[in-house]
Design a protein around this motif. Structure first.
Motif, mmCIF file in Angstrom:
data_model
loop_
_atom_site.group_PDB
_atom_site.id
_atom_site.type_symbol
_atom_site.label_atom_id
_atom_site.label_comp_id
_atom_site.label_asym_id
_atom_site.label_seq_id
_atom_site.Cartn_x
_atom_site.Cartn_y
_atom_site.Cartn_z
ATOM 1 N N UNK A 170 -20.986 0.827 -33.119
ATOM 2 C CA UNK A 170 -21.168 -0.435 -33.848
ATOM 3 C C UNK A 170 -19.805 -1.099 -33.969
ATOM 4 N N UNK A 171 -19.760 -2.405 -33.672
ATOM 5 C CA UNK A 171 -18.533 -3.189 -33.791
ATOM 6 C C UNK A 171 -18.842 -4.454 -34.573
ATOM 7 N N UNK A 172 -17.893 -4.930 -35.331
ATOM 8 C CA UNK A 172 -18.044 -6.155 -36.116
ATOM 9 C C UNK A 172 -17.329 -7.333 -35.473
ATOM 10 N N UNK A 173 -16.133 -7.063 -34.937
ATOM 11 C CA UNK A 173 -15.272 -8.132 -34.454
ATOM 12 C C UNK A 173 -14.691 -7.803 -33.089
ATOM 13 N N UNK A 174 -14.561 -8.823 -32.261
ATOM 14 C CA UNK A 174 -13.739 -8.762 -31.055
ATOM 15 C C UNK A 174 -12.440 -9.462 -31.427
ATOM 16 N N UNK A 175 -11.307 -8.823 -31.200
ATOM 17 C CA UNK A 175 -10.021 -9.315 -31.698
ATOM 18 C C UNK A 175 -9.028 -9.556 -30.566
ATOM 19 N N UNK A 176 -8.204 -10.572 -30.759
ATOM 20 C CA UNK A 176 -7.039 -10.801 -29.921
ATOM 21 C C UNK A 176 -5.843 -10.893 -30.854
ATOM 22 N N UNK A 213 -15.069 2.865 -44.404
ATOM 23 C CA UNK A 213 -15.059 3.362 -43.039
ATOM 24 C C UNK A 213 -14.781 2.215 -42.067
ATOM 25 N N UNK A 214 -13.695 2.302 -41.339
ATOM 26 C CA UNK A 214 -13.379 1.307 -40.318
ATOM 27 C C UNK A 214 -13.124 2.038 -39.005
ATOM 28 N N UNK A 215 -13.229 1.293 -37.920
ATOM 29 C CA UNK A 215 -12.985 1.840 -36.587
ATOM 30 C C UNK A 215 -12.301 0.751 -35.778
ATOM 31 N N UNK A 216 -11.328 1.136 -34.968
ATOM 32 C CA UNK A 216 -10.595 0.173 -34.153
ATOM 33 C C UNK A 216 -10.362 0.750 -32.766
ATOM 34 N N UNK A 217 -10.762 0.007 -31.758
ATOM 35 C CA UNK A 217 -10.387 0.291 -30.377
ATOM 36 C C UNK A 217 -9.473 -0.843 -29.957
ATOM 37 N N UNK A 218 -8.324 -0.520 -29.351
ATOM 38 C CA UNK A 218 -7.393 -1.569 -28.930
ATOM 39 C C UNK A 218 -6.834 -1.240 -27.554
ATOM 40 N N UNK A 219 -6.395 -2.281 -26.894
ATOM 41 C CA UNK A 219 -5.743 -2.144 -25.596
ATOM 42 C C UNK A 219 -4.598 -3.150 -25.522
ATOM 43 N N UNK A 220 -3.442 -2.683 -25.043
ATOM 44 C CA UNK A 220 -2.273 -3.554 -24.858
ATOM 45 C C UNK A 220 -2.207 -3.947 -23.398
ATOM 46 N N UNK A 221 -2.019 -5.226 -23.159
ATOM 47 C CA UNK A 221 -1.878 -5.687 -21.776
ATOM 48 C C UNK A 221 -0.625 -6.536 -21.668
ATOM 49 N N UNK A 280 -13.189 -4.101 -33.559
ATOM 50 C CA UNK A 280 -13.007 -3.625 -34.926
ATOM 51 C C UNK A 280 -14.359 -3.500 -35.597
ATOM 52 N N UNK A 281 -14.559 -2.398 -36.296
ATOM 53 C CA UNK A 281 -15.785 -2.209 -37.071
ATOM 54 C C UNK A 281 -15.452 -2.115 -38.546
ATOM 55 N N UNK A 282 -16.158 -2.880 -39.350
ATOM 56 C CA UNK A 282 -16.187 -2.718 -40.795
ATOM 57 C C UNK A 282 -17.664 -2.770 -41.192
ATOM 58 N N UNK A 283 -18.081 -2.017 -42.224
ATOM 59 C CA UNK A 283 -19.494 -2.013 -42.609
ATOM 60 C C UNK A 283 -19.989 -3.411 -42.971
ATOM 61 N N UNK A 284 -21.271 -3.657 -42.781
ATOM 62 C CA UNK A 284 -21.874 -4.965 -43.066
ATOM 63 C C UNK A 284 -21.593 -5.439 -44.484
ATOM 64 N N UNK A 285 -21.604 -4.518 -45.435
ATOM 65 C CA UNK A 285 -21.387 -4.908 -46.834
ATOM 66 C C UNK A 285 -19.988 -5.467 -47.063
ATOM 67 N N UNK A 343 -7.128 -13.524 -33.612
ATOM 68 C CA UNK A 343 -8.419 -14.197 -33.459
ATOM 69 C C UNK A 343 -9.511 -13.168 -33.672
ATOM 70 N N UNK A 344 -10.450 -13.499 -34.531
ATOM 71 C CA UNK A 344 -11.599 -12.633 -34.788
ATOM 72 C C UNK A 344 -12.861 -13.377 -34.376
ATOM 73 N N UNK A 345 -13.601 -12.792 -33.473
ATOM 74 C CA UNK A 345 -14.877 -13.357 -33.066
ATOM 75 C C UNK A 345 -15.946 -12.315 -33.373
ATOM 76 N N UNK A 346 -17.051 -12.768 -33.924
ATOM 77 C CA UNK A 346 -18.154 -11.840 -34.192
ATOM 78 C C UNK A 346 -18.521 -11.113 -32.908
ATOM 79 N N UNK A 347 -18.672 -9.809 -33.034
ATOM 80 C CA UNK A 347 -19.060 -9.022 -31.876
ATOM 81 C C UNK A 347 -20.567 -9.114 -31.695
#
Length: 138
Positions: free
Chosen positions: A16-22, A52-60, A73-78, A105-109
């Motif tokens: 589950x993811x909440x945001x796509x981030x740049x 509870x949060x989760x983050x996957x990131x990649x550097x380019x 990025x994941x954060x619970x719905x609440x 930049x945060x875009x809804x996932x």
């Protein structure tokens, strides 16, 4: 290589993811400073929101110099409120350090957008050129 790619896409798409981030900074990021920045960002959000949060990131590599980062990025719905959105942005600004404004930049996932495939594209680029980094924090 395709099995590796498919496994990564499958793993990321089943989370589950909440945001796509740049993420970019007003200063040049190296690979080491990119990792330190994402470490600080993750633990800042985890500590300040106490959930509870989760983050996957990649550097380019950036087209000019240094690096910029993409992530999921994941954060619970609440916790997906305007206050939380602002907290994520403020946490990033704080961990970047100096008094400059740094872009996040945060875009809804949306699962149908295949943001995981987009991140994987950057992983592949980094591996081919041997100058990138990525990680997941749970």
């Amino acid at each position: 290589m395709q099995n590796y790619k498919d496994a990564y896409i499958n793993f990321l798409d089943h989370q589950k993811w909440s945001w796509f981030c740049t993420f970019t900074t007003a200063y040049k990021l190296t690979l080491k400073s990119s990792r330190r920045l994402m470490d600080r960002f993750f633990y800042s959000i985890k500590k300040s929101e106490d959930h509870n949060v989760r983050l996957f990131w990649v550097a380019e590599p950036n087209t000019v110099e240094g690096y910029h980062l993409h992530g999921l990025l994941y954060v619970p719905n609440s916790y997906q409120t305007q206050k939380n959105y602002n907290n994520i942005i403020n946490s990033y600004q704080n961990v970047c350090g100096d008094n400059n404004w740094h872009r996040i930049e945060l875009q809804r996932f949306e699962k149908g957008n295949k943001a995981s495939s987009y991140c994987l594209k950057h992983i592949e680029r980094a591996e081919k050129s041997n100058n990138g980094d990525y990680d997941i924090y749970i």
